[in-house]
Design a protein around this motif. Sequence first.
Motif, mmCIF file in Angstrom:
data_model
loop_
_atom_site.group_PDB
_atom_site.id
_atom_site.type_symbol
_atom_site.label_atom_id
_atom_site.label_comp_id
_atom_site.label_asym_id
_atom_site.label_seq_id
_atom_site.Cartn_x
_atom_site.Cartn_y
_atom_site.Cartn_z
ATOM 1 N N ASP A 1 2.125 0.871 -9.818
ATOM 2 C CA ASP A 1 0.879 0.949 -9.052
ATOM 3 C C ASP A 1 -0.319 0.488 -9.871
ATOM 4 O O ASP A 1 -0.206 0.167 -11.057
ATOM 5 N N ASN A 2 -1.489 0.471 -9.217
ATOM 6 C CA ASN A 2 -2.708 -0.018 -9.866
ATOM 7 C C ASN A 2 -3.234 0.934 -10.937
ATOM 8 O O ASN A 2 -4.176 0.600 -11.656
ATOM 9 N N ILE B 1 8.003 1.067 -7.956
ATOM 10 C CA ILE B 1 6.739 0.370 -7.729
ATOM 11 C C ILE B 1 5.784 0.679 -8.872
ATOM 12 O O ILE B 1 5.543 1.847 -9.199
ATOM 13 N N GLN C 1 6.260 4.511 -9.640
ATOM 14 C CA GLN C 1 6.574 5.445 -8.565
ATOM 15 C C GLN C 1 7.892 5.039 -7.914
ATOM 16 O O GLN C 1 8.128 3.851 -7.667
ATOM 17 N N CYS D 1 9.978 5.208 -4.596
ATOM 18 C CA CYS D 1 9.671 5.413 -3.172
ATOM 19 C C CYS D 1 10.835 4.948 -2.308
ATOM 20 O O CYS D 1 11.633 4.102 -2.702
ATOM 21 N N VAL E 1 -4.206 3.445 -3.334
ATOM 22 C CA VAL E 1 -3.122 3.171 -4.283
ATOM 23 C C VAL E 1 -2.258 2.041 -3.740
ATOM 24 O O VAL E 1 -1.694 2.137 -2.658
ATOM 25 N N VAL E 2 -2.198 0.965 -4.511
ATOM 26 C CA VAL E 2 -1.307 -0.147 -4.195
ATOM 27 C C VAL E 2 -0.391 -0.370 -5.390
ATOM 28 O O VAL E 2 -0.644 0.133 -6.488
ATOM 29 N N GLY E 3 0.665 -1.116 -5.169
ATOM 30 C CA GLY E 3 1.577 -1.385 -6.271
ATOM 31 C C GLY E 3 2.459 -2.580 -5.981
ATOM 32 O O GLY E 3 2.544 -3.043 -4.839
ATOM 33 N N TYR F 1 0.849 -1.196 0.000
ATOM 34 C CA TYR F 1 0.000 0.000 0.000
ATOM 35 C C TYR F 1 0.882 1.243 0.000
ATOM 36 O O TYR F 1 1.799 1.372 0.809
ATOM 37 N N LEU F 2 0.574 2.186 -0.892
ATOM 38 C CA LEU F 2 1.239 3.484 -0.892
ATOM 39 C C LEU F 2 0.360 4.551 -0.271
ATOM 40 O O LEU F 2 0.842 5.506 0.330
#
Length: 325
Positions: free
Chosen positions: A188-189, A186, A194, A196, A172-174, A167-168
């Motif tokens: 993401d969905n 990452i 991204q 990070c 938003v997950v990735g 989870y970001l």
Amino acid sequence: EDDDMDKVAAPIFQKSCQFVRGDTVKVIRGAMTNLIGEVLTTQPNPTDGKITVTVLPEHKDLNEAILFPSDELTKFFKVGCHVKVKRGKYKDETGLIIKVEQDENTSGANINNGDTAADADKAGEVIIFSDLTSRTIRVHINDITETSEVSTGRDVLGNYALYELVYLSRDVVGVIVSIQNGTFKILDNKDQIQTCRLPDIARHSRDDHAIALDIDNHPCRIGDVVIPQVGDFKSQRATVKHVYRSVLFLHTKSCTVNSGIFVCRSRLCRLAGGRLRMNSSVTQQGRSDTKNDRRLRILHNHRSSKDPWMHKTVKVKCGSFKGMI
């Protein structure tokens, strides 16, 4: 006599050899200078401690293996070779050789004819376009070896590993597709990359039992094989790595970026393989439809189609929704 023996230097035994079986080498000194061949074996000489290399020449007139001292050989690479760095600052990185700065007389540091020390240092080095960072790196020719492997960087940083779903933010997950220099890349969905650091990641996302429906309403789970119906990977088989709501994180070898991971909506995929046959099979205790279930559904649809209120506009006469149409 004992004093004379003390003055004799002991042989220097090499602990390791920079050549391994299968390496392509080039002779840099002696009568066979510039001869290219493939390494067959390496073994230390018991008298002087030096390593002898058995080389099979790449020459139409030479069909037998020849022995060379290891200090008369250097590794040989052509532009376009795919290599892996074995030691040094860029250890474990892979990439394509785009330039070879190999001195034709790599035997020492003879700096003549106006050559600078910097030019001598560059002799025997190659410039590689890295698979991991998409930038050029400079390494010595003895620190690399040919490979078909493609590096993805580190596998673990902190509590997070490559290919994990994280989870970001709230929505938003990735999936972690690269770990390098203390940072994560990452996917993401929203199909965006991204960059990070550890504090930017909120937590792990558990999707072991997550399910999304494909274009035919078949459930897709982690490990299933699906076939995207649109996009760059249309009609190619891909494995479901993670599921987040209606988004699938898929992996295929034909994807050369993001460690093979790409994003696709589940409704734009079709389930493939054995799971599809399992879902459509008839079992008495499973979730699949039995003959009785199908008969009840047909009967229900038949009755519904003859209901006089079907397709009529109505107005609520009482209750909290009174007056609504």
